[in-house]
Write a protein that holds these residues in place. Sequence first.
Motif, PDB file in Angstrom:
ATOM      1  N   ARG A  53       0.836  -1.202   0.000  1.00 23.85           N
ATOM      2  CA  ARG A  53       0.000   0.000   0.000  1.00 23.85           C
ATOM      3  C   ARG A  53       0.869   1.250   0.000  1.00 23.85           C
ATOM      4  O   ARG A  53       1.904   1.301   0.651  1.00 23.85           O
ATOM      5  CB  ARG A  53      -0.906   0.016   1.234  1.00 23.85           C
ATOM      6  CG  ARG A  53      -2.162  -0.834   1.092  1.00 23.85           C
ATOM      7  CD  ARG A  53      -3.013  -0.739   2.346  1.00 23.85           C
ATOM      8  NE  ARG A  53      -2.335  -1.336   3.497  1.00 23.85           N
ATOM      9  CZ  ARG A  53      -2.332  -2.654   3.756  1.00 23.85           C
ATOM     10  NH1 ARG A  53      -2.960  -3.479   2.961  1.00 23.85           N
ATOM     11  NH2 ARG A  53      -1.687  -3.124   4.797  1.00 23.85           N
ATOM     12  N   TYR A  54       0.442   2.245  -0.732  1.00 20.93           N
ATOM     13  CA  TYR A  54       1.051   3.569  -0.663  1.00 20.93           C
ATOM     14  C   TYR A  54      -0.020   4.565  -0.256  1.00 20.93           C
ATOM     15  O   TYR A  54      -1.201   4.228  -0.204  1.00 20.93           O
ATOM     16  CB  TYR A  54       1.630   3.983  -2.020  1.00 20.93           C
ATOM     17  CG  TYR A  54       2.921   3.296  -2.376  1.00 20.93           C
ATOM     18  CD1 TYR A  54       4.032   3.400  -1.549  1.00 20.93           C
ATOM     19  CD2 TYR A  54       3.039   2.552  -3.559  1.00 20.93           C
ATOM     20  CE1 TYR A  54       5.220   2.775  -1.880  1.00 20.93           C
ATOM     21  CE2 TYR A  54       4.227   1.938  -3.897  1.00 20.93           C
ATOM     22  CZ  TYR A  54       5.319   2.044  -3.047  1.00 20.93           C
ATOM     23  OH  TYR A  54       6.484   1.431  -3.379  1.00 20.93           O
ATOM     24  N   HIS A  55       0.386   5.781   0.014  1.00 23.08           N
ATOM     25  CA  HIS A  55      -0.591   6.817   0.339  1.00 23.08           C
ATOM     26  C   HIS A  55      -0.660   7.821  -0.795  1.00 23.08           C
ATOM     27  O   HIS A  55       0.353   8.299  -1.277  1.00 23.08           O
ATOM     28  CB  HIS A  55      -0.209   7.533   1.643  1.00 23.08           C
ATOM     29  CG  HIS A  55      -0.445   6.677   2.830  1.00 23.08           C
ATOM     30  ND1 HIS A  55      -1.591   6.733   3.576  1.00 23.08           N
ATOM     31  CD2 HIS A  55       0.312   5.697   3.386  1.00 23.08           C
ATOM     32  CE1 HIS A  55      -1.521   5.834   4.543  1.00 23.08           C
ATOM     33  NE2 HIS A  55      -0.367   5.195   4.455  1.00 23.08           N
ATOM     34  N   ARG A  56      -1.875   8.080  -1.220  1.00 21.13           N
ATOM     35  CA  ARG A  56      -2.075   9.123  -2.219  1.00 21.13           C
ATOM     36  C   ARG A  56      -2.765  10.252  -1.467  1.00 21.13           C
ATOM     37  O   ARG A  56      -3.941  10.137  -1.123  1.00 21.13           O
ATOM     38  CB  ARG A  56      -2.958   8.583  -3.358  1.00 21.13           C
ATOM     39  CG  ARG A  56      -2.886   9.425  -4.627  1.00 21.13           C
ATOM     40  CD  ARG A  56      -3.625   8.704  -5.752  1.00 21.13           C
ATOM     41  NE  ARG A  56      -2.744   7.838  -6.524  1.00 21.13           N
ATOM     42  CZ  ARG A  56      -3.171   6.803  -7.248  1.00 21.13           C
ATOM     43  NH1 ARG A  56      -4.444   6.483  -7.253  1.00 21.13           N
ATOM     44  NH2 ARG A  56      -2.328   6.085  -7.946  1.00 21.13           N
ATOM     45  N   GLY A  57      -2.037  11.321  -1.188  1.00 17.52           N
ATOM     46  CA  GLY A  57      -2.543  12.318  -0.247  1.00 17.52           C
ATOM     47  C   GLY A  57      -2.614  11.664   1.114  1.00 17.52           C
ATOM     48  O   GLY A  57      -1.616  11.111   1.586  1.00 17.52           O
ATOM     49  N   SER A  58      -3.775  11.660   1.741  1.00 17.73           N
ATOM     50  CA  SER A  58      -3.892  10.992   3.039  1.00 17.73           C
ATOM     51  C   SER A  58      -4.542   9.618   2.882  1.00 17.73           C
ATOM     52  O   SER A  58      -4.535   8.809   3.781  1.00 17.73           O
ATOM     53  CB  SER A  58      -4.713  11.868   3.992  1.00 17.73           C
ATOM     54  OG  SER A  58      -6.011  12.026   3.468  1.00 17.73           O
ATOM     55  N   LYS A  59      -5.118   9.369   1.680  1.00 15.05           N
ATOM     56  CA  LYS A  59      -5.831   8.100   1.472  1.00 15.05           C
ATOM     57  C   LYS A  59      -4.868   6.990   1.085  1.00 15.05           C
ATOM     58  O   LYS A  59      -4.107   7.145   0.132  1.00 15.05           O
ATOM     59  CB  LYS A  59      -6.885   8.273   0.378  1.00 15.05           C
ATOM     60  CG  LYS A  59      -8.285   8.488   0.932  1.00 15.05           C
ATOM     61  CD  LYS A  59      -9.355   8.245  -0.134  1.00 15.05           C
ATOM     62  CE  LYS A  59      -9.282   9.249  -1.238  1.00 15.05           C
ATOM     63  NZ  LYS A  59     -10.252   9.146  -2.278  1.00 15.05           N
ATOM     64  N   PRO A  60      -4.920   5.851   1.783  1.00 14.32           N
ATOM     65  CA  PRO A  60      -4.088   4.726   1.360  1.00 14.32           C
ATOM     66  C   PRO A  60      -4.697   4.056   0.131  1.00 14.32           C
ATOM     67  O   PRO A  60      -5.921   4.018  -0.022  1.00 14.32           O
ATOM     68  CB  PRO A  60      -4.124   3.791   2.571  1.00 14.32           C
ATOM     69  CG  PRO A  60      -5.383   4.128   3.285  1.00 14.32           C
ATOM     70  CD  PRO A  60      -5.704   5.564   2.987  1.00 14.32           C
ATOM     71  N   PHE A  61      -3.821   3.571  -0.761  1.00 12.67           N
ATOM     72  CA  PHE A  61      -4.328   2.785  -1.892  1.00 12.67           C
ATOM     73  C   PHE A  61      -3.361   1.635  -2.137  1.00 12.67           C
ATOM     74  O   PHE A  61      -2.177   1.715  -1.791  1.00 12.67           O
ATOM     75  CB  PHE A  61      -4.505   3.659  -3.142  1.00 12.67           C
ATOM     76  CG  PHE A  61      -3.224   3.909  -3.874  1.00 12.67           C
ATOM     77  CD1 PHE A  61      -2.337   4.869  -3.432  1.00 12.67           C
ATOM     78  CD2 PHE A  61      -2.898   3.168  -5.013  1.00 12.67           C
ATOM     79  CE1 PHE A  61      -1.144   5.095  -4.098  1.00 12.67           C
ATOM     80  CE2 PHE A  61      -1.702   3.397  -5.682  1.00 12.67           C
ATOM     81  CZ  PHE A  61      -0.835   4.368  -5.214  1.00 12.67           C
ATOM     82  N   ASP A 104      -2.115  -5.685  -4.859  1.00 10.90           N
ATOM     83  CA  ASP A 104      -3.239  -6.085  -4.026  1.00 10.90           C
ATOM     84  C   ASP A 104      -3.460  -7.598  -4.112  1.00 10.90           C
ATOM     85  O   ASP A 104      -3.921  -8.101  -5.128  1.00 10.90           O
ATOM     86  CB  ASP A 104      -4.483  -5.323  -4.513  1.00 10.90           C
ATOM     87  CG  ASP A 104      -5.612  -5.405  -3.517  1.00 10.90           C
ATOM     88  OD1 ASP A 104      -5.389  -5.985  -2.433  1.00 10.90           O
ATOM     89  OD2 ASP A 104      -6.694  -4.890  -3.820  1.00 10.90           O
ATOM     90  N   ASP A 140       3.594  -5.241   2.517  1.00 13.94           N
ATOM     91  CA  ASP A 140       2.774  -5.117   3.728  1.00 13.94           C
ATOM     92  C   ASP A 140       2.201  -6.475   4.135  1.00 13.94           C
ATOM     93  O   ASP A 140       1.903  -6.698   5.301  1.00 13.94           O
ATOM     94  CB  ASP A 140       1.629  -4.124   3.496  1.00 13.94           C
ATOM     95  CG  ASP A 140       2.159  -2.731   3.233  1.00 13.94           C
ATOM     96  OD1 ASP A 140       3.044  -2.307   3.985  1.00 13.94           O
ATOM     97  OD2 ASP A 140       1.712  -2.087   2.272  1.00 13.94           O
TER      98      ASP A 140
END
Lengths: 258, 276
Positions: free
Chosen positions: A12-20, A24, A60
Amino acid sequence: MSLLAVSNLAKRYHRGSKPFAAVDDLSFEINPAETLALAGPSGSGKSTIARLVLRLIEPDAGRIDFEGGDFLALSGAALRARRARLQMVFQDPLAAFNPRATVARVLDDPLRIHNIASRAERPRRIAALLERVGLDASLATRAIHEISGGQRQRVAIARAIATKPSLIVLDEAVSALDVSVRGQILELLLDLQRQERIAYLFISHDLGVISAVAHRVVILDAGRIAESGDARAVIANPQSAIGKALVDAAPRLNRNRP
Amino acid sequence: MNRLHRFFRTPEAIAGALILALLIAMALAAPLLFSGDPQAIAGPALLPPFHDWSLPLGTDRLGRDVLAELFHGARTSLAVGLAAAAAALLIGAVIGTLAGFAGGLVDEVLMRITDAFQTVPSFLLALAFVSIVGPSLGVVVAAIALGAWTGPARVARAEVLSIRERDYVAGARVIGMHPLEIAFREVLPNALPPVLALSSVIVAAAILTEAALSFLGLGDPNRVTWGGMIAEGRTVLRTAPFLSIIPGVSLVLTVLGVYLAGEGVVESTAVRRSLS
Ligand SMILES: Nc1ncnc2c1ncn2[C@@H]1O[C@H](COP(=O)(O)OP(=O)(O)OP(=O)(O)O)[C@@H](O)[C@H]1O
Ligand SMILES: [Mg+2]
């Protein structure tokens, strides 16, 4: 038994504050002397998978088994020793080398680090490696920036095979080369596979190249497997929406299709 | 050759190089031209300059040859300045590289230490260090380096942070290179240019700090220093101002020369970079 088995891998990475999820719940296997291609649109997670498999970044979740052992359990000196068997060729052969390096030093490092040859023996080994990838041994004394892009990618391949790996990850390794050079490099890779039984994890957005070199293909979409199977069969008759879109976007292929 | 040519294009760089060359010549010639002890009595006390051609710059309060002292002082200034700057650059480059390359807790700890050193004025640090350990050439060099390494450390860290993301560093990990070898053999040499660009400022500051320490009587007592000469001359400032003026002007010219020559080097390499 498979050479590399990836199961339920996630990153997972964070795009802004949202994890994506860049990767997967991904599972796939590679057999010895086999070429598995990874295809998918930009941002679908191909390079992330390459970096995970090479332990350049940590997942992760999930498991990676390489040559029958838990690859994620290794650390420190044990991991560094194991790396001899799992090599990589980058897309941009200029960025992949220390700008101060010479060809000889680039090839000397893996031989020295893994104690493959004594100091006295190494120049001969370097010359042999250069000849193995179709280069003149006199190139050894040149600086990395003094040789052509095609020659540089051959040096990158020579470095990757220096430690006798069983698997090489190639992330867009031929994308930066022009068409004639690309053909020669692919020919070299196929030849090495036949002779040394090396497996490839071959990342490319060029389905034409993939159908020429890969046994099986995995098509990715947003970090998940959209479809997978025999490379020629999948490319000739894609089932997933993203597979169809990729095939339609490859003009050379359309022309070749019956 | 081309680079040398570019270096000598600006008059500032030429002036700086000339001053530096003169200073180095003085430092090298000191033991040849003035082979005796520069602190020995050579003539009558307080002889003004240009009166006696065997003592061209006259003598000080104790009858010591001012010209000999000046030459030997150049030696001390240059030696201390270069040694302290080299030590500061080395410490800074190593700490900055470790912090930037290791990241995480190591980075955090090293950078807090750097902050701590940076908040204390470097001259106070040097003063405290020399007063505790005692004045000798090595201690003075260490004391100056102690206050000067933080700048190079920050610059090195910033450079390493960008270099460590490059493909060739990933490539070095893939072939199984040890992290310390990657940090110091693959990354550090490529991070050095902007760090070395600081050297002229650091050498200049080190020479000034050394002079200030000597002026306060905290220099190596067995060595002639310009700072010590100024302090000596201060007691007879009204009757023999030249005793303070001569080493003072030498000090100003030296610092200026080092700075100008350094700027010239940075300038000529910067031009080269923007061209390529
Ligand atoms: N270090 C990172 N931090 C945050 N997001 C990242 C990072 N690395 C990759 N990503 C994101 O993860 C996703 C997958 O990236 P990745 O580089 O694996 O794609 P790719 O399939 O190799 O694409 P391309 O074909 O353009 O090379 C992208 O959305 C990307 O923006
Ligand atoms: Mg990519």
